[in-house]
Design a protein around this motif. Structure first.
Motif, PDB file in Angstrom:
ATOM      1  N   ARG A  50     -25.087  -3.322   2.687  1.00  0.00           N
ATOM      2  CA  ARG A  50     -26.133  -2.498   2.061  1.00  0.00           C
ATOM      3  C   ARG A  50     -26.088  -2.668   0.546  1.00  0.00           C
ATOM      4  O   ARG A  50     -27.127  -2.816  -0.106  1.00  0.00           O
ATOM      5  CB  ARG A  50     -25.978  -1.032   2.446  1.00  0.00           C
ATOM      6  N   GLY A  51     -24.891  -2.670  -0.025  1.00  0.00           N
ATOM      7  CA  GLY A  51     -24.759  -2.871  -1.470  1.00  0.00           C
ATOM      8  C   GLY A  51     -25.270  -4.228  -1.911  1.00  0.00           C
ATOM      9  O   GLY A  51     -25.969  -4.343  -2.922  1.00  0.00           O
ATOM     10  N   LEU A  52     -24.956  -5.271  -1.152  1.00  0.00           N
ATOM     11  CA  LEU A  52     -25.454  -6.607  -1.488  1.00  0.00           C
ATOM     12  C   LEU A  52     -26.976  -6.663  -1.356  1.00  0.00           C
ATOM     13  O   LEU A  52     -27.653  -7.298  -2.171  1.00  0.00           O
ATOM     14  CB  LEU A  52     -24.783  -7.658  -0.608  1.00  0.00           C
ATOM     15  N   ALA A  53     -27.519  -5.977  -0.353  1.00  0.00           N
ATOM     16  CA  ALA A  53     -28.983  -5.917  -0.197  1.00  0.00           C
ATOM     17  C   ALA A  53     -29.611  -5.218  -1.400  1.00  0.00           C
ATOM     18  O   ALA A  53     -30.655  -5.644  -1.904  1.00  0.00           O
ATOM     19  CB  ALA A  53     -29.349  -5.197   1.099  1.00  0.00           C
ATOM     20  N   GLN A  54     -28.976  -4.157  -1.882  1.00  0.00           N
ATOM     21  CA  GLN A  54     -29.501  -3.444  -3.049  1.00  0.00           C
ATOM     22  C   GLN A  54     -29.485  -4.340  -4.283  1.00  0.00           C
ATOM     23  O   GLN A  54     -30.415  -4.308  -5.094  1.00  0.00           O
ATOM     24  CB  GLN A  54     -28.693  -2.173  -3.305  1.00  0.00           C
ATOM     25  N   LEU A  55     -28.459  -5.160  -4.428  1.00  0.00           N
ATOM     26  CA  LEU A  55     -28.402  -6.083  -5.564  1.00  0.00           C
ATOM     27  C   LEU A  55     -29.550  -7.082  -5.506  1.00  0.00           C
ATOM     28  O   LEU A  55     -30.200  -7.352  -6.513  1.00  0.00           O
ATOM     29  CB  LEU A  55     -27.061  -6.813  -5.586  1.00  0.00           C
ATOM     30  N   ALA A  56     -29.797  -7.610  -4.317  1.00  0.00           N
ATOM     31  CA  ALA A  56     -30.872  -8.597  -4.169  1.00  0.00           C
ATOM     32  C   ALA A  56     -32.237  -7.973  -4.422  1.00  0.00           C
ATOM     33  O   ALA A  56     -33.094  -8.569  -5.080  1.00  0.00           O
ATOM     34  CB  ALA A  56     -30.808  -9.237  -2.788  1.00  0.00           C
ATOM     35  N   VAL A  57     -32.449  -6.771  -3.934  1.00  0.00           N
ATOM     36  CA  VAL A  57     -33.751  -6.130  -4.167  1.00  0.00           C
ATOM     37  C   VAL A  57     -33.860  -5.667  -5.625  1.00  0.00           C
ATOM     38  O   VAL A  57     -34.955  -5.651  -6.190  1.00  0.00           O
ATOM     39  CB  VAL A  57     -34.047  -5.014  -3.139  1.00  0.00           C
ATOM     40  N   GLY A  58     -32.734  -5.357  -6.249  1.00  0.00           N
ATOM     41  CA  GLY A  58     -32.753  -5.042  -7.675  1.00  0.00           C
ATOM     42  C   GLY A  58     -33.206  -6.239  -8.494  1.00  0.00           C
ATOM     43  O   GLY A  58     -34.015  -6.103  -9.423  1.00  0.00           O
ATOM     44  N   LEU A  59     -32.708  -7.424  -8.137  1.00  0.00           N
ATOM     45  CA  LEU A  59     -33.155  -8.642  -8.808  1.00  0.00           C
ATOM     46  C   LEU A  59     -34.643  -8.867  -8.543  1.00  0.00           C
ATOM     47  O   LEU A  59     -35.390  -9.279  -9.437  1.00  0.00           O
ATOM     48  CB  LEU A  59     -32.329  -9.844  -8.344  1.00  0.00           C
ATOM     49  N   THR A  60     -35.090  -8.560  -7.343  1.00  0.00           N
ATOM     50  CA  THR A  60     -36.515  -8.688  -7.001  1.00  0.00           C
ATOM     51  C   THR A  60     -37.364  -7.836  -7.936  1.00  0.00           C
ATOM     52  O   THR A  60     -38.339  -8.303  -8.514  1.00  0.00           O
ATOM     53  CB  THR A  60     -36.760  -8.255  -5.537  1.00  0.00           C
ATOM     54  N   HIS A  61     -36.984  -6.565  -8.081  1.00  0.00           N
ATOM     55  CA  HIS A  61     -37.742  -5.668  -8.957  1.00  0.00           C
ATOM     56  C   HIS A  61     -37.707  -6.147 -10.403  1.00  0.00           C
ATOM     57  O   HIS A  61     -38.735  -6.124 -11.091  1.00  0.00           O
ATOM     58  CB  HIS A  61     -37.199  -4.240  -8.860  1.00  0.00           C
ATOM     59  N   ALA A  62     -36.533  -6.563 -10.861  1.00  0.00           N
ATOM     60  CA  ALA A  62     -36.415  -7.036 -12.248  1.00  0.00           C
ATOM     61  C   ALA A  62     -37.302  -8.258 -12.488  1.00  0.00           C
ATOM     62  O   ALA A  62     -37.928  -8.379 -13.535  1.00  0.00           O
ATOM     63  CB  ALA A  62     -34.957  -7.347 -12.566  1.00  0.00           C
ATOM     64  N   ALA A  63     -37.378  -9.153 -11.499  1.00  0.00           N
ATOM     65  CA  ALA A  63     -38.199 -10.348 -11.640  1.00  0.00           C
ATOM     66  C   ALA A  63     -39.692 -10.023 -11.592  1.00  0.00           C
ATOM     67  O   ALA A  63     -40.503 -10.732 -12.186  1.00  0.00           O
ATOM     68  CB  ALA A  63     -37.846 -11.352 -10.543  1.00  0.00           C
ATOM     69  N   ARG A  64     -40.032  -8.948 -10.915  1.00  0.00           N
ATOM     70  CA  ARG A  64     -41.441  -8.554 -10.813  1.00  0.00           C
ATOM     71  C   ARG A  64     -41.882  -7.642 -11.949  1.00  0.00           C
ATOM     72  O   ARG A  64     -43.019  -7.188 -11.978  1.00  0.00           O
ATOM     73  CB  ARG A  64     -41.681  -7.859  -9.471  1.00  0.00           C
ATOM     74  N   GLY A  65     -40.976  -7.356 -12.875  1.00  0.00           N
ATOM     75  CA  GLY A  65     -41.333  -6.561 -14.040  1.00  0.00           C
ATOM     76  C   GLY A  65     -41.029  -5.080 -13.932  1.00  0.00           C
ATOM     77  O   GLY A  65     -41.265  -4.331 -14.870  1.00  0.00           O
ATOM     78  N   ASN A  66     -40.505  -4.644 -12.805  1.00  0.00           N
ATOM     79  CA  ASN A  66     -40.098  -3.243 -12.659  1.00  0.00           C
ATOM     80  C   ASN A  66     -38.669  -3.127 -13.179  1.00  0.00           C
ATOM     81  O   ASN A  66     -37.710  -3.096 -12.409  1.00  0.00           O
ATOM     82  CB  ASN A  66     -40.191  -2.807 -11.196  1.00  0.00           C
ATOM     83  N   THR A  67     -38.556  -3.088 -14.503  1.00  0.00           N
ATOM     84  CA  THR A  67     -37.230  -3.129 -15.111  1.00  0.00           C
ATOM     85  C   THR A  67     -36.427  -1.856 -14.867  1.00  0.00           C
ATOM     86  O   THR A  67     -35.216  -1.910 -14.685  1.00  0.00           O
ATOM     87  CB  THR A  67     -37.330  -3.434 -16.606  1.00  0.00           C
ATOM     88  N   VAL A  68     -37.088  -0.703 -14.852  1.00  0.00           N
ATOM     89  CA  VAL A  68     -36.370   0.554 -14.603  1.00  0.00           C
ATOM     90  C   VAL A  68     -35.796   0.551 -13.187  1.00  0.00           C
ATOM     91  O   VAL A  68     -34.613   0.813 -12.974  1.00  0.00           O
ATOM     92  CB  VAL A  68     -37.294   1.770 -14.828  1.00  0.00           C
ATOM     93  N   GLY A  69     -36.653   0.253 -12.205  1.00  0.00           N
ATOM     94  CA  GLY A  69     -36.195   0.209 -10.818  1.00  0.00           C
ATOM     95  C   GLY A  69     -35.194  -0.899 -10.583  1.00  0.00           C
ATOM     96  O   GLY A  69     -34.226  -0.723  -9.839  1.00  0.00           O
ATOM     97  N   GLY A  70     -35.407  -2.044 -11.207  1.00  0.00           N
ATOM     98  CA  GLY A  70     -34.477  -3.159 -11.061  1.00  0.00           C
ATOM     99  C   GLY A  70     -33.095  -2.813 -11.573  1.00  0.00           C
ATOM    100  O   GLY A  70     -32.097  -3.036 -10.885  1.00  0.00           O
ATOM    101  N   ALA A  71     -33.031  -2.257 -12.773  1.00  0.00           N
ATOM    102  CA  ALA A  71     -31.732  -1.882 -13.335  1.00  0.00           C
ATOM    103  C   ALA A  71     -31.053  -0.821 -12.479  1.00  0.00           C
ATOM    104  O   ALA A  71     -29.844  -0.895 -12.223  1.00  0.00           O
ATOM    105  CB  ALA A  71     -31.908  -1.385 -14.772  1.00  0.00           C
ATOM    106  N   ARG A  72     -31.821   0.135 -12.005  1.00  0.00           N
ATOM    107  CA  ARG A  72     -31.254   1.209 -11.179  1.00  0.00           C
ATOM    108  C   ARG A  72     -30.654   0.641  -9.883  1.00  0.00           C
ATOM    109  O   ARG A  72     -29.540   0.994  -9.496  1.00  0.00           O
ATOM    110  CB  ARG A  72     -32.321   2.246 -10.853  1.00  0.00           C
ATOM    111  N   LEU A  73     -31.409  -0.236  -9.226  1.00  0.00           N
ATOM    112  CA  LEU A  73     -30.910  -0.807  -7.970  1.00  0.00           C
ATOM    113  C   LEU A  73     -29.727  -1.744  -8.194  1.00  0.00           C
ATOM    114  O   LEU A  73     -28.805  -1.793  -7.367  1.00  0.00           O
ATOM    115  CB  LEU A  73     -32.038  -1.525  -7.242  1.00  0.00           C
TER     116      LEU A  73
END
Length: 130
Positions: A50-73
């Motif tokens: 689950r933690g590794l999945a959160q890291l990958a989706v955090g990178l997804t958000h950061a790449a899509r411009g959702n920097t707040v959500g990306g950093a949080r995840l």
């Protein structure tokens, strides 16, 4: 195209497939691979996946411009991976360098939060193992 969901893989196969997807700039697909392991794996490993999945989706958000959500995840995933490792005392399950992944996530989360700009998912992809 979406990544097939509900696929049961051996743990090392999960890591290898997720790494290939991360290297290809497809972190959301890597998230789905980790999510399959989280949902189908042994109970005592679910927090790791689950933690590794959160890291990958955090990178997804950061790449899509959702920097707040990306950093949080990224931070949430790093916390989960770190907590799992502390509880198990196992720092390289299935070849995954947990300490290195946690460092990567925290450093990227700091840059994402400070910069406010989308990141390149290929350039920022973590190395899960050696």
């Amino acid at each position: 195209p979406r990544q097939p969901e509900g696929v049961v893989r051996a743990p090392r196969e999960t890591v290898a497939e997720a790494q290939a997807l991360l290297d290809a700039g497809r972190p959301f697909h890597a998230h789905e691979v980790f999510e399959d392991a989280w949902k189908s794996g042994p109970e005592d490993e679910r927090a790791l996946w689950r933690g590794l999945a959160q890291l990958a989706v955090g990178l997804t958000h950061a790449a899509r411009g959702n920097t707040v959500g990306g950093a949080r995840l990224l931070r949430r995933g790093a916390d989960a991976v770190e907590e799992w490792e502390r509880g198990r005392g196992e720092d390289r399950p299935y070849g995954v360098d947990l300490a290195g992944v946690v460092r990567w996530a925290r450093e990227l989360a700091g840059r994402v939060a400070a910069g406010g700009e989308p990141v390149d998912a290929v350039v920022e992809a973590p190395r899960l193992g050696p």
